[in-house]
Scaffold this motif. Structure first.
Motif, PDB file in Angstrom:
ATOM      1  N   PRO A 122       0.817  -1.230   0.000  1.00  0.00           N
ATOM      2  CA  PRO A 122       0.000   0.000   0.000  1.00  0.00           C
ATOM      3  C   PRO A 122       0.846   1.275   0.000  1.00  0.00           C
ATOM      4  O   PRO A 122       0.463   2.271  -0.625  1.00  0.00           O
ATOM      5  CB  PRO A 122      -0.826  -0.133   1.282  1.00  0.00           C
ATOM      6  N   GLU A 123       1.996   1.266   0.685  1.00  0.00           N
ATOM      7  CA  GLU A 123       2.871   2.439   0.659  1.00  0.00           C
ATOM      8  C   GLU A 123       3.426   2.673  -0.736  1.00  0.00           C
ATOM      9  O   GLU A 123       3.497   3.807  -1.219  1.00  0.00           O
ATOM     10  CB  GLU A 123       4.009   2.260   1.663  1.00  0.00           C
ATOM     11  N   LEU A 124       3.823   1.592  -1.399  1.00  0.00           N
ATOM     12  CA  LEU A 124       4.304   1.710  -2.770  1.00  0.00           C
ATOM     13  C   LEU A 124       3.195   2.225  -3.681  1.00  0.00           C
ATOM     14  O   LEU A 124       3.424   3.109  -4.532  1.00  0.00           O
ATOM     15  CB  LEU A 124       4.790   0.344  -3.269  1.00  0.00           C
ATOM     16  N   GLN A 125       1.993   1.705  -3.510  1.00  0.00           N
ATOM     17  CA  GLN A 125       0.851   2.141  -4.312  1.00  0.00           C
ATOM     18  C   GLN A 125       0.615   3.641  -4.156  1.00  0.00           C
ATOM     19  O   GLN A 125       0.376   4.356  -5.138  1.00  0.00           O
ATOM     20  CB  GLN A 125      -0.387   1.351  -3.885  1.00  0.00           C
ATOM     21  N   GLN A 126       0.715   4.133  -2.924  1.00  0.00           N
ATOM     22  CA  GLN A 126       0.495   5.552  -2.658  1.00  0.00           C
ATOM     23  C   GLN A 126       1.570   6.403  -3.330  1.00  0.00           C
ATOM     24  O   GLN A 126       1.271   7.430  -3.949  1.00  0.00           O
ATOM     25  CB  GLN A 126       0.501   5.789  -1.144  1.00  0.00           C
ATOM     26  N   ARG A 127       2.821   6.003  -3.249  1.00  0.00           N
ATOM     27  CA  ARG A 127       3.916   6.783  -3.832  1.00  0.00           C
ATOM     28  C   ARG A 127       3.838   6.801  -5.364  1.00  0.00           C
ATOM     29  O   ARG A 127       4.083   7.826  -5.994  1.00  0.00           O
ATOM     30  CB  ARG A 127       5.256   6.221  -3.377  1.00  0.00           C
ATOM     31  N   LEU A 128       3.487   5.670  -5.930  1.00  0.00           N
ATOM     32  CA  LEU A 128       3.369   5.616  -7.389  1.00  0.00           C
ATOM     33  C   LEU A 128       2.201   6.470  -7.866  1.00  0.00           C
ATOM     34  O   LEU A 128       2.305   7.151  -8.899  1.00  0.00           O
ATOM     35  CB  LEU A 128       3.189   4.167  -7.839  1.00  0.00           C
ATOM     36  N   ALA A 129       1.096   6.435  -7.134  1.00  0.00           N
ATOM     37  CA  ALA A 129      -0.063   7.244  -7.518  1.00  0.00           C
ATOM     38  C   ALA A 129       0.293   8.724  -7.506  1.00  0.00           C
ATOM     39  O   ALA A 129      -0.131   9.483  -8.387  1.00  0.00           O
ATOM     40  CB  ALA A 129      -1.229   6.954  -6.576  1.00  0.00           C
ATOM     41  N   PRO A 138      -4.850   6.323  -5.927  1.00  0.00           N
ATOM     42  CA  PRO A 138      -4.252   5.015  -5.646  1.00  0.00           C
ATOM     43  C   PRO A 138      -5.097   3.850  -6.144  1.00  0.00           C
ATOM     44  O   PRO A 138      -4.557   2.809  -6.548  1.00  0.00           O
ATOM     45  CB  PRO A 138      -4.131   5.003  -4.113  1.00  0.00           C
ATOM     46  N   SER A 139      -6.417   4.017  -6.145  1.00  0.00           N
ATOM     47  CA  SER A 139      -7.298   2.938  -6.591  1.00  0.00           C
ATOM     48  C   SER A 139      -7.133   2.626  -8.075  1.00  0.00           C
ATOM     49  O   SER A 139      -7.585   1.575  -8.549  1.00  0.00           O
ATOM     50  CB  SER A 139      -8.758   3.298  -6.302  1.00  0.00           C
ATOM     51  N   SER A 140      -6.480   3.526  -8.836  1.00  0.00           N
ATOM     52  CA  SER A 140      -6.252   3.283 -10.262  1.00  0.00           C
ATOM     53  C   SER A 140      -5.193   2.217 -10.498  1.00  0.00           C
ATOM     54  O   SER A 140      -5.109   1.656 -11.598  1.00  0.00           O
ATOM     55  CB  SER A 140      -5.829   4.578 -10.959  1.00  0.00           C
ATOM     56  N   LEU A 141      -4.359   1.956  -9.482  1.00  0.00           N
ATOM     57  CA  LEU A 141      -3.294   0.968  -9.601  1.00  0.00           C
ATOM     58  C   LEU A 141      -3.788  -0.351  -9.029  1.00  0.00           C
ATOM     59  O   LEU A 141      -4.108  -0.445  -7.846  1.00  0.00           O
ATOM     60  CB  LEU A 141      -2.045   1.431  -8.849  1.00  0.00           C
ATOM     61  N   ALA A 142      -3.860  -1.373  -9.864  1.00  0.00           N
ATOM     62  CA  ALA A 142      -4.377  -2.678  -9.443  1.00  0.00           C
ATOM     63  C   ALA A 142      -3.221  -3.605  -9.104  1.00  0.00           C
ATOM     64  O   ALA A 142      -2.505  -4.078  -9.995  1.00  0.00           O
ATOM     65  CB  ALA A 142      -5.237  -3.288 -10.540  1.00  0.00           C
ATOM     66  N   PHE A 143      -3.012  -3.867  -7.809  1.00  0.00           N
ATOM     67  CA  PHE A 143      -2.007  -4.819  -7.330  1.00  0.00           C
ATOM     68  C   PHE A 143      -2.712  -6.124  -6.987  1.00  0.00           C
ATOM     69  O   PHE A 143      -3.572  -6.144  -6.100  1.00  0.00           O
ATOM     70  CB  PHE A 143      -1.305  -4.279  -6.086  1.00  0.00           C
TER      71      PHE A 143
END
Length: 400
Positions: free
Chosen positions: A29-36, A43-48
């Motif tokens: 989730p931290e990686l998702q936030q930084r990439l967003a 962040p919800s646009s990135l599907a992990f």
């Protein structure tokens, strides 16, 4: 090192970009936030499709609709585009994870024994428990937030979230939780001391609605609620499988030992017959759910007994307090059998002594740390209380 493996390689066309990310000392989730933030998207646009350990050198995938940058990087991570798909990635796209682990500080002569033990674990399998990473929000001896939710106690669930310390949290958040436990109900004072987080949003609501615990509970970050709820479901599943294995192994030739996960002693085995190993390949325990279906009366009886010990019944396994989170339904294999296993004794070093490198592959949802525990070693996690020998994840040096 943990390398996520897709079932199929992405193609060259499609509406979604597929990326491969390598990270360390970041949660997913931290990686998702930084990439967003870098990409300028929610962040919800990135599907992990899956979560990876914070401490591991982990390679995983995610997808993003539309055109994206070819490469991205930041503190603790690097990302590159590897192809495109017509749809977002899901957990069903994952074949599993490939692990590489280096054990250091082994007693002389133990490297070969551990290598041979890995081969034995691959042949007879090991219990497919959810390991400690699954319970990062829970401190043994505390209250499972998920249990309070299933019991319909919104205030107890909210108190577990706001006032119960959890492993690995920041000192500031830990200090606030101690304060919240001592001054529960003084929402104005707690708001003044709350760190900037979702906690402040909940306290803002409670200042105006001091007794509406159910509504406040549903204001918890949406991505967190399912994780907090399923942690308790996983705890129950672990206990059910441990009880089943203990009953099946009783009186047989297998060596039974126990490992601790979330304060629960769970049965491990060694030296089972090939017939039992083959039977375990086909056995699955349903995730605790009000509509769970059991393959045998024996499984159902054990599940009902475990629930009764917790003051629950099958019909209680509904998250009635929540609007956007629920218990997942399905079956999980009772045992996991590592594949692609290999080991290599490395040259001793002055600093690390005798070293051994292990490699193995596991299906999605199984824990590499549990394989190490089946070998009689630990992950080197300070919370595990096991410091020697250590299993360390290789660092950034490619030769390592």
């Amino acid at each position: 090192m943990v390398e996520e493996v897709l079932k199929e390689s992405p193609g060259r066309t499609g509406s979604y970009c597929v990326y491969q990310a390598t990270k360390r000392w970041l949660t997913t989730p931290e990686l998702q936030q930084r990439l967003a933030q870098q990409l300028g998207v929610p962040p919800s646009s990135l599907a992990f499709p899956a979560l990876k350990d914070k401490a591991a050198v982990a390679t995983q995938h995610f997808s993003l609709r539309g055109a994206g940058a070819g490469r991205l990087a930041g503190p603790g991570f690097s990302v590159r585009m590897v192809g495109r798909l017509a749809r977002p990635l899901t957990a069903g796209d994952l074949r599993g994870n490939r692990f590489t682990v280096t054990l250091r500080g082994l007693p002389p002569g133990e490297a070969a024994d551990l290598g041979e033990r890995l081969a034995a674990v691959a042949a007879e399998g090991l219990p497919n428990y959810f390991d400690r990473q699954r319970f990062g929000s829970y401190m043994p001896g505390g209250v499972f937030m998920g249990k309070a939710i299933l019991q319909g106690d919104a205030q107890a669930a909210l108190r577990a979230y706001l006032a119960q310390p959890a492993p690995g949290e920041s000192p500031a958040l830990g200090a606030f939780k101690v304060l919240a436990g001592a001054h529960w109900g003084d929402w104005d004072m707690l708001f003044q001391h709350a760190p900037r987080s979702n906690h402040r949003s909940l306290l803002t609501f409670l200042r105006d609605h001091p007794a509406d615990f159910r509504k406040a509970l549903n204001l918890i970050t949406p991505r967190l609620l399912p994780l907090l709820l399923s942690a308790y479901q996983s705890f129950l599943w672990n206990r059910m499988v441990s009880r089943f294995l203990q009953a099946r192994l009783a009186g047989g030739p297998a060596q039974v030992s126990f490992v601790e996960v979330a304060g629960e002693p769970l049965a491990m085995y060694r030296g089972i017959s090939s017939e039992l190993a083959e039977e375990l390949r086909s056995l699955a325990m349903p995730l605790p759910h009000h509509r769970a279906s059991f393959a045998s009366a024996e499984m159902q009886a054990i599940a009902l007994q475990v629930l009764a010990e917790e003051g629950l019944a099958l019909e209680d396994l509904k998250a009635r307090l929540l609007k956007r989170a629920y218990l997942p339904r399905g079956h999980r294999p009772m045992a996991v059998f590592p594949q692609e296993t290999s080991w290599e004794a490395l040259a001793p070093s002055a600093d690390d002594g005798t070293r051994l490198r292990l490699k193995f592959f596991l299906p999605p949802g199984s824990y590499g740390t549990l394989v190490l525990r089946a070998l009689g070693t630990e992950s080197g996690d300070p919370e595990a209380g096991e410091q020697s020998p250590q299993a360390e994840l290789p660092g950034e040096d490619p030769a390592e």
